[in-house]
Scaffold this motif. Structure first.
Motif, PDB file in Angstrom:
ATOM      1  N   UNK A   1       0.855  -1.180   0.000  1.00  8.44           N
ATOM      2  CA  UNK A   1       0.000   0.000   0.000  1.00  8.44           C
ATOM      3  C   UNK A   1       0.886   1.222   0.000  1.00  8.44           C
ATOM      4  N   UNK A   2       0.699   2.103  -0.976  1.00  3.25           N
ATOM      5  CA  UNK A   2       1.518   3.297  -1.078  1.00  3.25           C
ATOM      6  C   UNK A   2       0.640   4.485  -1.451  1.00  3.25           C
ATOM      7  N   UNK A   3       1.269   5.635  -1.547  1.00  8.10           N
ATOM      8  CA  UNK A   3       0.597   6.844  -1.999  1.00  8.10           C
ATOM      9  C   UNK A   3       1.452   7.434  -3.108  1.00  8.10           C
ATOM     10  N   UNK A   4       0.856   7.662  -4.273  1.00 11.84           N
ATOM     11  CA  UNK A   4       1.687   8.144  -5.370  1.00 11.84           C
ATOM     12  C   UNK A   4       1.873   9.653  -5.280  1.00 11.84           C
ATOM     13  N   UNK A   5       2.614  10.202  -6.201  1.00 10.43           N
ATOM     14  CA  UNK A   5       2.961  11.613  -6.139  1.00 10.43           C
ATOM     15  C   UNK A   5       1.751  12.518  -6.310  1.00 10.43           C
ATOM     16  N   UNK A   6       0.676  12.002  -6.849  1.00 13.54           N
ATOM     17  CA  UNK A   6      -0.544  12.782  -6.993  1.00 13.54           C
ATOM     18  C   UNK A   6      -1.455  12.679  -5.786  1.00 13.54           C
ATOM     19  N   UNK A   7      -0.987  12.058  -4.706  1.00 11.18           N
ATOM     20  CA  UNK A   7      -1.720  11.941  -3.453  1.00 11.18           C
ATOM     21  C   UNK A   7      -2.849  10.915  -3.511  1.00 11.18           C
ATOM     22  N   UNK A   8      -2.779   9.987  -4.459  1.00  3.51           N
ATOM     23  CA  UNK A   8      -3.749   8.899  -4.536  1.00  3.51           C
ATOM     24  C   UNK A   8      -3.182   7.647  -3.892  1.00  3.51           C
ATOM     25  N   UNK A   9      -3.992   7.000  -3.075  1.00  2.00           N
ATOM     26  CA  UNK A   9      -3.595   5.704  -2.527  1.00  2.00           C
ATOM     27  C   UNK A   9      -3.599   4.669  -3.650  1.00  2.00           C
ATOM     28  N   UNK A  10      -2.673   3.720  -3.562  1.00  2.00           N
ATOM     29  CA  UNK A  10      -2.739   2.612  -4.513  1.00  2.00           C
ATOM     30  C   UNK A  10      -2.246   1.338  -3.869  1.00  2.00           C
ATOM     31  N   UNK A  11      -2.629   0.211  -4.469  1.00  2.00           N
ATOM     32  CA  UNK A  11      -2.311  -1.122  -3.967  1.00  2.00           C
ATOM     33  C   UNK A  11      -1.613  -1.915  -5.058  1.00  2.00           C
ATOM     34  N   UNK A  12      -0.670  -2.774  -4.639  1.00  2.00           N
ATOM     35  CA  UNK A  12       0.075  -3.610  -5.585  1.00  2.00           C
ATOM     36  C   UNK A  12       0.165  -5.025  -5.042  1.00  2.00           C
ATOM     37  N   UNK A  13      -0.024  -6.004  -5.919  1.00  2.00           N
ATOM     38  CA  UNK A  13       0.258  -7.401  -5.586  1.00  2.00           C
ATOM     39  C   UNK A  13       1.039  -7.998  -6.759  1.00  2.00           C
ATOM     40  N   UNK A  14       2.314  -8.349  -6.491  1.00  2.00           N
ATOM     41  CA  UNK A  14       3.181  -8.861  -7.565  1.00  2.00           C
ATOM     42  C   UNK A  14       3.525 -10.332  -7.390  1.00  2.00           C
ATOM     43  N   UNK A  15       2.732 -11.074  -6.580  1.00  2.00           N
ATOM     44  CA  UNK A  15       3.088 -12.453  -6.263  1.00  2.00           C
ATOM     45  C   UNK A  15       3.036 -13.383  -7.471  1.00  2.00           C
TER      46      UNK A  15
END
Length: 434
Positions: free
Chosen positions: A3-17
């Motif tokens: 779970x991160x926040x990008x430079x535009x202040x939007x939360x985002x989720x990643x799953x690379x499994x």
């Protein structure tokens, strides 16, 4: 999962499994009018497909929703930065950010997914940024903006009737009783006791709000009927509500409608039904990120007032709820919430701009599949038969409700839903080879 926040202040989720860095695609789940739910990174049909195709899973929360707060508050001035067009631009920026962060190449093709408003965004992202997203899955997506969405309650009626022809008949009888009682002071007192309202039904606006609340019970049951929701597995279905309306041992149709009210109050842990129009407006006027309105109510109302309309009025005669809520009731809410500077011309212009920008029913994107459920009222604004062009496909799923194809499979799924998921799988395989 990250779970991160990008430079535009939007939360985002990643799953690379499951991700194959060399040739694996990127599946993008588009966030909508609420908080991005991390459970999607471990559940749903797209998760199953990600395992098969070795995809990277990413999800971007929509600006102004959830924890994605690009401004200090939700003032009307700040909400000018909230729109579908700006949301698509965020998706484009995010796409490039992920492409760079993971050192992706053109072999890593992007496919977007979305349901409901995000389903529209998924199709529109493919239309507006075809160089960034290779294909799109669009579920239960309204594709035409309009002020007065009269067909919504028509589909509600048809869905109730399909389960039990007597169900909408008893609803109609109950609504006639309600409309008669609400004309007198004693009648309103009776309704206040039957429906356990928090406040007296005083003004005409309270009356309209009361109608809106009790009609919404059947709207919700139909739209989300047995849809295998991830965040809330509600037991409230068409079966339950219609069985209640058909149960003559409870009493007359009005008493049975009040029993439906009791079901919802219990389900959501509410002691009474809040029908006060003024309380609702005051809540939606709050601009603080700490207010209850920030969950999505104020923001989505703004988007309907500026871009989409979608007002589910009772103006059609082909439903059992009476002529109780005109579209103007919702248009006037816009002015009450966002101030005197708002007028209906803004909505007319916004709807015209939305349909001009995205094409409405003359959609010209390619490599998009549009899925809609037979029971879902939103299919009335989607593509359910002939696709908009020869480069797209439609799937109309018998016996299912809103966004059913996106959820995890179940042994209770109708065969039509199983076949719809199989077809999406086939299309993704074809798209990745194009």
């Amino acid at each position: 999962m990250v779970l991160q926040r990008d430079t535009g202040n939007n939360e985002f989720l990643i799953n690379d499994e499951f991700f194959d860095q060399k040739n694996g695609p990127v599946f993008l789940m588009i966030g909508g009018e609420g908080q991005a739910n991390p459970i999607w990174m471990k559940k749903g049909n797209w998760f199953v497909l990600a395992q098969k195709y070795n995809a990277l899973l990413v999800m971007l929360e929509h600006r102004f929703y959830g924890k994605s707060h690009p401004t200090e508050d939700m003032s009307t001035q700040n909400l000018e930065y909230l729109s579908s067009e700006q949301g698509l631009a965020d998706l484009a920026t995010f796409r490039q950010y992920i492409h760079s962060s993971f050192n992706l190449t053109n072999s890593n093709k992007w496919i977007s997914f979305g349901g409901s408003y995000p389903g529209s965004l998924s199709a529109w992202f493919r239309l507006k940024y075809p160089h960034l997203v290779h294909a799109a899955v669009s579920s239960s997506a309204p594709m035409l903006a309009l002020v007065n969405f009269t067909d919504y309650l028509v589909v509600v009626n048809n869905s109730l009737y399909s389960y039990s022809p007597s169900c909408p008949s008893y609803i109609s009888q109950a609504m006639s009783q309600i409309q008669s009682l609400i004309k007198t002071s004693d009648g309103r007192t009776t309704l206040q006791k039957l429906f356990r309202t928090c406040d007296p039904i005083d003004s005409d606006l309270d009356v309209a709000n009361f109608y809106s609340d009790i009609i919404a019970y059947f709207q919700e049951a139909v739209q989300y009927n047995k849809d295998n929701r991830l965040s809330k597995n509600s037991t409230i279905t068409i079966d339950l509500l219609c069985d209640t309306m058909n149960q003559q041992s409870i009493g007359d149709p009005l008493t049975r409608y009040s029993a439906v009210n009791d079901i919802f109050l219990e389900e959501y842990g509410q002691k009474c039904l809040d029908i006060s129009y003024r309380k609702f407006i005051d809540e939606m006027k709050s601009v603080s990120w700490d207010s209850s309105a920030s969950a999505g109510g104020r923001q989505w109302i703004y988007q309907t007032c500026i871009e989409f309309g979608f007002y589910q009025s009772t103006d059609s005669p082909y439903h059992p709820f009476g002529q109780t809520i005109p579209a103007n009731f919702y248009i006037n809410q816009c002015k009450d919430i966002f101030g005197d500077d708002y007028d209906s011309n803004l909505l007319e212009k916004g709807i015209r701009d939305t349909n001009t920008n995205y094409g409405g029913y003359t959609y010209e994107g390619s490599r998009v599949v549009f899925l809609n459920g037979e029971i879902d009222p939103w299919h009335a604004l989607g593509f359910i038969g002939q696709p908009p062009n020869s480069y797209t496909e439609t799937i109309f799923i018998k016996g299912t409700a809103h966004c059913a194809d996106l959820y995890p499979s179940s042994e209770k799924d109708p065969a039509s839903l199983t076949q719809a998921r199989i077809r999406v799988d086939e299309l993704i395989g074809q798209w990745l080879n194009q």
